[in-house]
Scaffold this active site. Structure first.
Site, PDB file in Angstrom:
ATOM      1  N   HIS A   1       0.824  -1.210   0.000  1.00 25.61           N
ATOM      2  CA  HIS A   1       0.000   0.000   0.000  1.00 25.61           C
ATOM      3  C   HIS A   1       0.857   1.259   0.000  1.00 25.61           C
ATOM      4  O   HIS A   1       2.055   1.234   0.338  1.00 25.61           O
ATOM      5  CB  HIS A   1      -0.924   0.018   1.224  1.00 25.61           C
ATOM      6  CG  HIS A   1      -0.167  -0.010   2.525  1.00 25.61           C
ATOM      7  ND1 HIS A   1       0.427   1.110   3.072  1.00 25.61           N
ATOM      8  CD2 HIS A   1       0.108  -1.033   3.375  1.00 25.61           C
ATOM      9  CE1 HIS A   1       1.020   0.791   4.211  1.00 25.61           C
ATOM     10  NE2 HIS A   1       0.852  -0.508   4.413  1.00 25.61           N
TER      11      HIS A   1
ATOM     12  N   GLU B   1      -2.121  -7.478   6.840  1.00 20.56           N
ATOM     13  CA  GLU B   1      -0.838  -7.425   7.519  1.00 20.56           C
ATOM     14  C   GLU B   1      -0.801  -8.465   8.639  1.00 20.56           C
ATOM     15  O   GLU B   1      -1.846  -8.994   9.065  1.00 20.56           O
ATOM     16  CB  GLU B   1      -0.619  -6.014   8.093  1.00 20.56           C
ATOM     17  CG  GLU B   1       0.712  -5.796   8.811  1.00 20.56           C
ATOM     18  CD  GLU B   1       1.929  -6.044   7.932  1.00 20.56           C
ATOM     19  OE1 GLU B   1       2.171  -7.226   7.623  1.00 20.56           O
ATOM     20  OE2 GLU B   1       2.637  -5.076   7.606  1.00 20.56           O
TER      21      GLU B   1
END
Length: 213
Positions: A8, A81
């Protein structure tokens, strides 16, 4: 299958120096610019499917790519994550003050209670590879995920279940791209590149040149 792993763009958590894990932070202004630049990079690449972590910093980045490619984003919680439990929302200094043992280990696999275990991470990686091989054996796929998890997933692709016994050398920058290919009739993947950020370097040079004019 061609697989592109994309981290990201810069998030507000990155700016604040926070360990994010599953804690949700949106993209910063710079992060949104980075998302547009990585989307431009994909403009000329063949892409059939886009998957994204369901955390906002990843999904916002994925949407920029999807818009450029006229595709839909499929949110996939398996590519989130690493879950970092009590570390989430703290700075590294705060973590090491509260959990001194973590200072001598990697935060991602510290073993501190409440964080995702090596076994859980291994099963996640196994599942992702299995699902990709079932559904996308002949496709070009992008997955927008997170720096910690991408580095672990790359290690899993190299070493399988023993990934955690080896040094993890990868630096995964914001909107970096890693390209892995499973050629037809070959079980093991090949790595074309890891942590490519040329789309950001080019833009920085352009901005620098413009300031000199």
């Amino acid at each position: 299958m061609n697989l592109y792993l994309v981290r990201h763009g810069e998030s507000t958590g990155n700016v604040a120096g926070k360990i994010q894990g599953w804690k949700d932070f949106p993209l910063s202004n710079l992060g949104r610019d980075q998302a547009e630049l990585v989307a431009e990079y994909f403009k000329e690449l063949p892409l059939d499917y886009i998957y994204s972590s369901d955390l906002i910093r990843a999904s916002e980045t994925a949407e920029a790519i999807a818009t450029r490619k006229n595709l839909s984003v499929h949110k996939w919680k398996e590519v989130r994550e690493v879950h970092l439990g009590p570390f989430q929302g703290l700075s590294r200094q705060e973590i090491f003050e509260k959990y001194p043992d973590a200072a001598s280990k990697t935060i991602l696999t510290s073993g501190v209670e409440g964080t995702e275990t090596i076994d859980e991470l291994t099963k996640r990686c196994q599942y992702i590879v299995q699902q990709l091989q079932i559904a996308h054996k002949n496709n070009n796929v992008a997955i927008v995920s997170h720096g910690g998890f991408i580095s672990i997933f790359l290690m899993y692709l190299i070493a399988g279940d023993q990934w955690h016994t080896l040094h993890r050398p990868f630096q995964i920058g914001n909107t970096s791209i890693s390209h892995i290919e499973w050629p037809k009739n070959r079980r093991n993947p090949i790595f074309h590149y890891v942590n490519r950020t040329t789309h950001l370097v080019t833009e920085a040079k352009l901005n620098s040149n413009m300031r000199l004019l």
